[in-house]
Design an enzyme around this catalytic site. Structure first.
Site, PDB file in Angstrom:
ATOM      1  N   THR A 124       0.832  -1.218   0.000  1.00 28.53           N
ATOM      2  CA  THR A 124       0.000   0.000   0.000  1.00 28.53           C
ATOM      3  C   THR A 124       0.863   1.263   0.000  1.00 28.53           C
ATOM      4  O   THR A 124       1.984   1.254   0.538  1.00 28.53           O
ATOM      5  CB  THR A 124      -0.904   0.010   1.263  1.00 28.53           C
ATOM      6  OG1 THR A 124      -1.410   1.327   1.459  1.00 28.53           O
ATOM      7  CG2 THR A 124      -0.153  -0.384   2.526  1.00 28.53           C
ATOM      8  N   ASP A 125       0.322   2.338  -0.555  1.00 28.78           N
ATOM      9  CA  ASP A 125       1.038   3.616  -0.507  1.00 28.78           C
ATOM     10  C   ASP A 125       1.195   4.115   0.930  1.00 28.78           C
ATOM     11  O   ASP A 125       2.026   4.973   1.208  1.00 28.78           O
ATOM     12  CB  ASP A 125       0.333   4.674  -1.372  1.00 28.78           C
ATOM     13  CG  ASP A 125      -1.102   4.977  -0.947  1.00 28.78           C
ATOM     14  OD1 ASP A 125      -1.643   4.285  -0.066  1.00 28.78           O
ATOM     15  OD2 ASP A 125      -1.684   5.930  -1.518  1.00 28.78           O
ATOM     16  N   GLU A 126       0.385   3.551   1.857  1.00 32.49           N
ATOM     17  CA  GLU A 126       0.425   4.046   3.237  1.00 32.49           C
ATOM     18  C   GLU A 126       1.768   3.769   3.916  1.00 32.49           C
ATOM     19  O   GLU A 126       2.081   4.378   4.935  1.00 32.49           O
ATOM     20  CB  GLU A 126      -0.744   3.472   4.049  1.00 32.49           C
ATOM     21  CG  GLU A 126      -2.071   3.873   3.438  1.00 32.49           C
ATOM     22  CD  GLU A 126      -3.296   3.579   4.274  1.00 32.49           C
ATOM     23  OE1 GLU A 126      -3.192   3.550   5.508  1.00 32.49           O
ATOM     24  OE2 GLU A 126      -4.375   3.409   3.678  1.00 32.49           O
ATOM     25  N   TYR A 151      -1.556  -0.228  11.061  1.00 35.46           N
ATOM     26  CA  TYR A 151      -1.756  -0.960   9.792  1.00 35.46           C
ATOM     27  C   TYR A 151      -0.589  -0.695   8.838  1.00 35.46           C
ATOM     28  O   TYR A 151       0.030  -1.624   8.311  1.00 35.46           O
ATOM     29  CB  TYR A 151      -3.082  -0.528   9.143  1.00 35.46           C
ATOM     30  CG  TYR A 151      -3.166  -0.876   7.663  1.00 35.46           C
ATOM     31  CD1 TYR A 151      -3.284  -2.200   7.238  1.00 35.46           C
ATOM     32  CD2 TYR A 151      -3.116   0.120   6.678  1.00 35.46           C
ATOM     33  CE1 TYR A 151      -3.349  -2.510   5.886  1.00 35.46           C
ATOM     34  CE2 TYR A 151      -3.194  -0.186   5.321  1.00 35.46           C
ATOM     35  CZ  TYR A 151      -3.308  -1.505   4.927  1.00 35.46           C
ATOM     36  OH  TYR A 151      -3.363  -1.820   3.587  1.00 35.46           O
ATOM     37  N   LYS A 155       2.325  -3.251   7.265  1.00 35.98           N
ATOM     38  CA  LYS A 155       2.546  -3.490   5.828  1.00 35.98           C
ATOM     39  C   LYS A 155       3.984  -3.111   5.436  1.00 35.98           C
ATOM     40  O   LYS A 155       4.576  -3.750   4.566  1.00 35.98           O
ATOM     41  CB  LYS A 155       1.536  -2.695   4.996  1.00 35.98           C
ATOM     42  CG  LYS A 155       0.089  -3.129   5.152  1.00 35.98           C
ATOM     43  CD  LYS A 155      -0.207  -4.522   4.599  1.00 35.98           C
ATOM     44  CE  LYS A 155      -0.204  -4.600   3.094  1.00 35.98           C
ATOM     45  NZ  LYS A 155      -0.680  -5.930   2.607  1.00 35.98           N
TER      46      LYS A 155
HETATM   47  P1  NAD Z   1     -10.090  -7.155   2.713  1.00 33.85           P
HETATM   48  O1  NAD Z   1     -10.055  -6.826   4.158  1.00 33.85           O
HETATM   49  O2  NAD Z   1     -11.348  -6.923   1.918  1.00 33.85           O
HETATM   50  O3  NAD Z   1      -9.735  -8.704   2.511  1.00 33.85           O
HETATM   51  C1  NAD Z   1      -8.698  -9.333   3.197  1.00 33.85           C
HETATM   52  C2  NAD Z   1      -8.875 -10.829   2.990  1.00 33.85           C
HETATM   53  O4  NAD Z   1      -7.793 -11.494   3.656  1.00 33.85           O
HETATM   54  C3  NAD Z   1     -10.181 -11.391   3.584  1.00 33.85           C
HETATM   55  O5  NAD Z   1     -10.790 -12.270   2.676  1.00 33.85           O
HETATM   56  C4  NAD Z   1      -9.709 -12.134   4.831  1.00 33.85           C
HETATM   57  O6  NAD Z   1     -10.532 -13.243   5.162  1.00 33.85           O
HETATM   58  C5  NAD Z   1      -8.312 -12.575   4.415  1.00 33.85           C
HETATM   59  N1  NAD Z   1      -7.431 -12.790   5.568  1.00 33.85           N
HETATM   60  C6  NAD Z   1      -7.223 -11.970   6.625  1.00 33.85           C
HETATM   61  N2  NAD Z   1      -6.365 -12.538   7.490  1.00 33.85           N
HETATM   62  C7  NAD Z   1      -6.010 -13.729   6.950  1.00 33.85           C
HETATM   63  C8  NAD Z   1      -5.120 -14.773   7.365  1.00 33.85           C
HETATM   64  N3  NAD Z   1      -4.445 -14.697   8.520  1.00 33.85           N
HETATM   65  N4  NAD Z   1      -4.975 -15.835   6.549  1.00 33.85           N
HETATM   66  C9  NAD Z   1      -5.661 -15.935   5.383  1.00 33.85           C
HETATM   67  N5  NAD Z   1      -6.521 -14.987   4.956  1.00 33.85           N
HETATM   68  C10 NAD Z   1      -6.673 -13.896   5.734  1.00 33.85           C
HETATM   69  O7  NAD Z   1      -8.858  -6.388   2.082  1.00 33.85           O
HETATM   70  P2  NAD Z   1      -8.665  -5.764   0.631  1.00 33.85           P
HETATM   71  O8  NAD Z   1      -9.166  -4.376   0.652  1.00 33.85           O
HETATM   72  O9  NAD Z   1      -9.169  -6.710  -0.399  1.00 33.85           O
HETATM   73  O10 NAD Z   1      -7.077  -5.686   0.567  1.00 33.85           O
HETATM   74  C11 NAD Z   1      -6.307  -6.718  -0.027  1.00 33.85           C
HETATM   75  C12 NAD Z   1      -4.844  -6.352   0.035  1.00 33.85           C
HETATM   76  O11 NAD Z   1      -4.610  -5.132  -0.648  1.00 33.85           O
HETATM   77  C13 NAD Z   1      -4.311  -6.157   1.464  1.00 33.85           C
HETATM   78  O12 NAD Z   1      -3.037  -6.717   1.524  1.00 33.85           O
HETATM   79  C14 NAD Z   1      -4.248  -4.640   1.613  1.00 33.85           C
HETATM   80  O13 NAD Z   1      -3.225  -4.284   2.523  1.00 33.85           O
HETATM   81  C15 NAD Z   1      -3.910  -4.231   0.196  1.00 33.85           C
HETATM   82  N6  NAD Z   1      -4.352  -2.885  -0.178  1.00 33.85           N
HETATM   83  C16 NAD Z   1      -5.673  -2.537  -0.047  1.00 33.85           C
HETATM   84  C17 NAD Z   1      -6.089  -1.275  -0.446  1.00 33.85           C
HETATM   85  C18 NAD Z   1      -7.538  -0.864  -0.376  1.00 33.85           C
HETATM   86  O14 NAD Z   1      -7.867   0.271  -0.728  1.00 33.85           O
HETATM   87  N7  NAD Z   1      -8.462  -1.727   0.047  1.00 33.85           N
HETATM   88  C19 NAD Z   1      -5.154  -0.362  -0.969  1.00 33.85           C
HETATM   89  C20 NAD Z   1      -3.809  -0.753  -1.076  1.00 33.85           C
HETATM   90  C21 NAD Z   1      -3.430  -2.020  -0.683  1.00 33.85           C
HETATM   91  P1  TYD Z   2     -10.671   4.507   4.559  1.00 31.63           P
HETATM   92  O1  TYD Z   2     -11.650   4.102   3.500  1.00 31.63           O
HETATM   93  O2  TYD Z   2     -10.813   3.922   5.918  1.00 31.63           O
HETATM   94  O3  TYD Z   2      -9.221   4.242   3.944  1.00 31.63           O
HETATM   95  P2  TYD Z   2      -7.746   4.724   4.476  1.00 31.63           P
HETATM   96  O4  TYD Z   2      -7.840   5.117   5.888  1.00 31.63           O
HETATM   97  O5  TYD Z   2      -6.941   3.453   4.313  1.00 31.63           O
HETATM   98  O6  TYD Z   2      -7.332   5.810   3.560  1.00 31.63           O
HETATM   99  O7  TYD Z   2     -10.737   6.078   4.703  1.00 31.63           O
HETATM  100  C1  TYD Z   2     -10.555   6.945   3.598  1.00 31.63           C
HETATM  101  C2  TYD Z   2     -10.657   8.374   4.096  1.00 31.63           C
HETATM  102  O8  TYD Z   2     -11.994   8.653   4.492  1.00 31.63           O
HETATM  103  C3  TYD Z   2      -9.821   8.620   5.347  1.00 31.63           C
HETATM  104  O9  TYD Z   2      -9.313   9.960   5.270  1.00 31.63           O
HETATM  105  C4  TYD Z   2     -10.806   8.513   6.495  1.00 31.63           C
HETATM  106  C5  TYD Z   2     -12.085   9.021   5.877  1.00 31.63           C
HETATM  107  N1  TYD Z   2     -13.342   8.404   6.356  1.00 31.63           N
HETATM  108  C6  TYD Z   2     -14.421   9.224   6.700  1.00 31.63           C
HETATM  109  O10 TYD Z   2     -14.357  10.468   6.628  1.00 31.63           O
HETATM  110  N2  TYD Z   2     -15.594   8.620   7.093  1.00 31.63           N
HETATM  111  C7  TYD Z   2     -15.723   7.276   7.179  1.00 31.63           C
HETATM  112  O11 TYD Z   2     -16.816   6.777   7.565  1.00 31.63           O
HETATM  113  C8  TYD Z   2     -14.600   6.446   6.827  1.00 31.63           C
HETATM  114  C9  TYD Z   2     -14.711   4.952   6.924  1.00 31.63           C
HETATM  115  C10 TYD Z   2     -13.431   7.064   6.420  1.00 31.63           C
END
Ligand code: NAD
Ligand code: TYD
Length: 341
Positions: A124-126, A151, A155
């Site tokens: 992630t960019d975070e 988090y 990562k």
């Molecule tokens: P999500 O929370 O929707 O899904 C995570 C999945 O991982 C779930 O199906 C969960 O059951 C599984 N999981 C959790 N712990 C586990 C374990 N110990 N063993 C096996 N499976 C496990 O997450 P997402 O949004 O689909 O994110 C997927 C990946 O992308 C993550 O690595 C996250 O850090 C990365 N990512 C997400 C975003 C975003 O915007 N959602 C952005 C950048 C990177």
């Molecule tokens: P989020 O979707 O939790 O992603 P991340 O924290 O990984 O960027 O949040 C996106 C942005 O939106 C973040 O600045 C927090 C804000 N936010 C709200 O203002 N209201 C909400 O209900 C949520 C879930 C997030």
């Protein structure tokens, strides 16, 4: 034939990736290894009745379970599995350390033991922290690590373990770092699905702080295509930042969605800000564009329209995920300010 091992494939991005992979690589056989935590949802796999997709319930931090499911001759591990929500990591971080750090290390060790050809880490960019609001500053692959939430720190640690496996053992690894994804099947604790599901139910929408924080949004399928390209063409040891040049302030996102659903602005509730909230994320995607020939397909408007349509048509999916554990988290997080579910 290619054997692919995808972790976290019942989650939001992992399930989109499996759909893309089955279509993109007709010779692929996929093992989807997922623990089905609160965020993992078998409904996300509906319609995936392809004989080339095998689901195994298991925990990536469980070495025996991983080794039992990971076949020799596997071409790639795609590690999507993670604890993924910043606010939950602020409440309590131990699951984040276990899954995101230890789990990644277990997979790296298993990859070596089974002779897996390539390890793709979804990051992630975070991990790079927060940018100033001055819009000439961007994250690129040379930006240093500065994770600010538990988090993000977990990562970043996972990225370091991947780097160490490459350096120490010569494992072929690729790491992708992407911004905020949106699209179908995202668990409604994240901003866009939370506000869609609340607005569709005429419920208040929590906006943190002044609503002026900036996120760089990407449609989930565009992200997944970049991951596929990184596997196919990425250089060993490479890191690729993935972004669609789509910075938006949170309030702008909220207002666009309320307008698209014809819901009033009066649903907005300003709530206390997240501690240590990152102000701005913005990705310079020049490397992935230049080296992998990647471009996003969706614009913000087209991606948002698809997302809104999916949530409006899948109210049953929303109702099911908004039960039990979700309600408890929501009440702890927002109950005092916007009311519990
Ligand atoms: P999500 O929370 O929707 O899904 C995570 C999945 O991982 C779930 O199906 C969960 O059951 C599984 N999981 C959790 N712990 C586990 C374990 N110990 N063993 C096996 N499976 C496990 O997450 P997402 O949004 O689909 O994110 C997927 C990946 O992308 C993550 O690595 C996250 O850090 C990365 N990512 C997400 C975003 C975003 O915007 N959602 C952005 C950048 C990177
Ligand atoms: P989020 O979707 O939790 O992603 P991340 O924290 O990984 O960027 O949040 C996106 C942005 O939106 C973040 O600045 C927090 C804000 N936010 C709200 O203002 N209201 C909400 O209900 C949520 C879930 C997030």
């Amino acid at each position: 034939m290619q054997k692919l091992f995808v972790t976290g494939g019942a989650g939001f991005i992992g399930s989109a990736f499996i759909r893309l992979a089955l279509a993109r690589w007709p010779d692929a056989e996929i093992t989807n290894f997922d623990a089905l935590t609160y965020a993992g949802n078998p409904d996300n796999l509906k319609g995936l009745d392809d004989a080339r997709h095998r689901f195994v319930r298991g925990d990536i931090a469980d070495r025996e379970a991983v080794l039992a499911a990971l076949e020799a001759g596997t071409d790639a591990i795609f590690n999507f599995a993670a604890e993924s929500h910043v606010d939950r990591s602020i409440e309590r971080a131990d699951d984040f350390l276990r899954t995101n750090i230890l789990g990644t290390q277990v997979l790296l060790d298993a990859a070596r033991e089974r002779g897996v050809r390539r390890f793709v880490q979804i990051s992630t960019d975070e991990v790079m922290g927060s940018l100033p609001e001055d819009d000439s500053a961007f994250f690129n692959e040379e930006s240093g690590y500065a994770p600010n939430s538990p988090y993000a720190a977990s990562k970043a640690a996972a990225e370091h373990m991947v780097r160490a496996a490459r350096h120490t053992f010569g494992l072929d690894t690729v790491t992708t770092r992407c911004g905020n994804n949106y699209g179908p099947r995202q668990f409604p604790e994240k901003l866009i699905p939370l506000l869609l599901s609340n607005a569709l139910h005429d419920e208040p929408i929590p906006v943190y702080g002044d609503g002026q924080n900036v996120r760089d949004w990407i449609y989930v399928e565009d992200h997944c295509r970049a991951v596929a390209l990184a596997y196919e063409r990425g250089e060993a040891g490479g890191i690729y930042n993935i972004g669609a040049r789509n910075e938006r302030r949170n309030l702008e996102v909220v207002e666009s969605i309320l307008a698209a659903l014809d819901k009033p602005r009066s649903l907005i509730r300003y709530v206390k800000d997240r501690p240590g909230h990152d102000r701005r994320y913005a990705i310079d995607p020049s490397k992935v564009e230049r080296e992998l020939g990647w471009q996003p397909v969706e614009t913000w408007e087209s991606g948002l329209a698809k997302t809104i349509t999916w949530y409006a048509e899948n109210t049953e999916w929303i109702s099911r995920v908004r039960g039990g554990a979700y309600r408890d988290f929501y009440a702890r997080q927002y109950g005092a300010e916007v009311g519990a579910k």
